[in-house]
Write a protein that holds these residues in place. Structure first.
Motif, short mmCIF file in Angstrom:
data_model
loop_
_atom_site.label_atom_id
_atom_site.label_comp_id
_atom_site.label_asym_id
_atom_site.label_seq_id
_atom_site.Cartn_x
_atom_site.Cartn_y
_atom_site.Cartn_z
N GLU A 1 -24.21 -1.66 -2.95
CA GLU A 1 -24.98 -2.39 -4.02
C GLU A 1 -26.32 -1.65 -3.86
O GLU A 1 -27.03 -1.37 -2.89
N ASP B 1 -29.90 -0.65 -3.79
CA ASP B 1 -31.32 -1.35 -3.15
C ASP B 1 -32.17 -0.90 -3.81
O ASP B 1 -33.21 -1.53 -3.91
N ARG B 2 -32.49 0.44 -3.93
CA ARG B 2 -33.73 0.90 -4.52
C ARG B 2 -33.61 2.47 -4.89
O ARG B 2 -32.37 3.05 -4.96
N TYR C 1 -27.25 1.84 4.97
CA TYR C 1 -27.82 2.10 3.76
C TYR C 1 -27.19 3.67 3.62
O TYR C 1 -27.18 4.54 4.49
N LYS D 1 -27.24 -0.36 -0.27
CA LYS D 1 -26.84 -1.11 0.96
C LYS D 1 -25.44 -1.32 0.92
O LYS D 1 -24.59 -1.76 0.05
#
Length: 207
Positions: free
Chosen positions: A137, A139-140, A57, A154
């Motif tokens: 990508e 993730d949050r 991450y 990620k």
């Protein structure tokens, strides 16, 4: 050594801007995102950026006012380029202001001067000749950190300049000596790191 006296320590008000009152060491990365027109890409330097833990991450801080945030949230991907000290001027060009009418479209003409190459797993580009490249990508995200947000992605692909890769056959101090790192010292300075020492971890230490 005697402890510092009260006159040696200055207390600052945390309710007032204080991060620019002293220097700290930070990375400098270039975040790449796809623009709304889907044919061009945005590149922007960020220094509040780091791995988010020991797994795959990576996150960075950005304000929703910036195109980097809006692009990353809309398209769900971004790239990360770690430039070399020799590329500090290119990193500065990526921070140039946008020009154009207030109602758009507004562009960064300086981005046309930046050499790039395409990512492989996500729709994005990297800054040429860096030493580390990440494809992420989204993730949050964590919003409402004052006027800023934390975007966490990620890592889907990692690319490293082979001369900067740590391998058992090469002395670790030689890696930095041959491939110095670019450090940002907010708010307005940078440094080249090419010398290091082994950290004196205590016996039995585990990460």
């Amino acid at each position: 050594m005697a402890p510092p006296s009260e006159t040696d320590i200055v207390q600052l008000d945390p309710e007032q801007p204080f991060w620019e009152r002293f220097y700290m060491v930070a990375p400098l990365v270039i975040i790449g995102t796809r623009n709304d027109d889907e044919d061009t890409y945005n590149l922007a330097p960020k220094h509040m950026a780091a791995p988010m833990g020991w797994d795959n991450y990576f996150g960075f801080v950005c304000t929703p006012k910036h195109k980097t945030y809006r692009n990353a949230v809309r398209h769900g991907t971004y790239t990360v380029s770690y430039p070399k000290p020799s590329q500090v001027v290119l990193a500065s060009l990526a921070a140039a202001p946008r020009v154009g009418p207030p109602d758009g479209p507004r562009r960064k003409p300086s981005l046309d001067q930046l050499p790039t190459f395409p990512a492989t797993e996500v729709d994005g580009v990297f800054l040429n000749d860096g030493y580390l490249f990440l494809e992420c990508e989204l993730d949050r995200r964590v919003d409402d950190l004052g006027e800023n947000s934390l975007l966490i992605g990620k890592v889907k692909a990692v690319h490293v300049d082979k001369t900067a890769l740590r391998v058992s056959e090469k002395e670790e101090d030689a890696v930095l000596r041959d491939n110095p790192l670019l450090a940002y010292l907010p708010p307005d300075r940078y440094a080249t790191i090419k010398d290091s020492n082994i950290f004196p971890f205590p016996a039995g230490f585990e990460k």
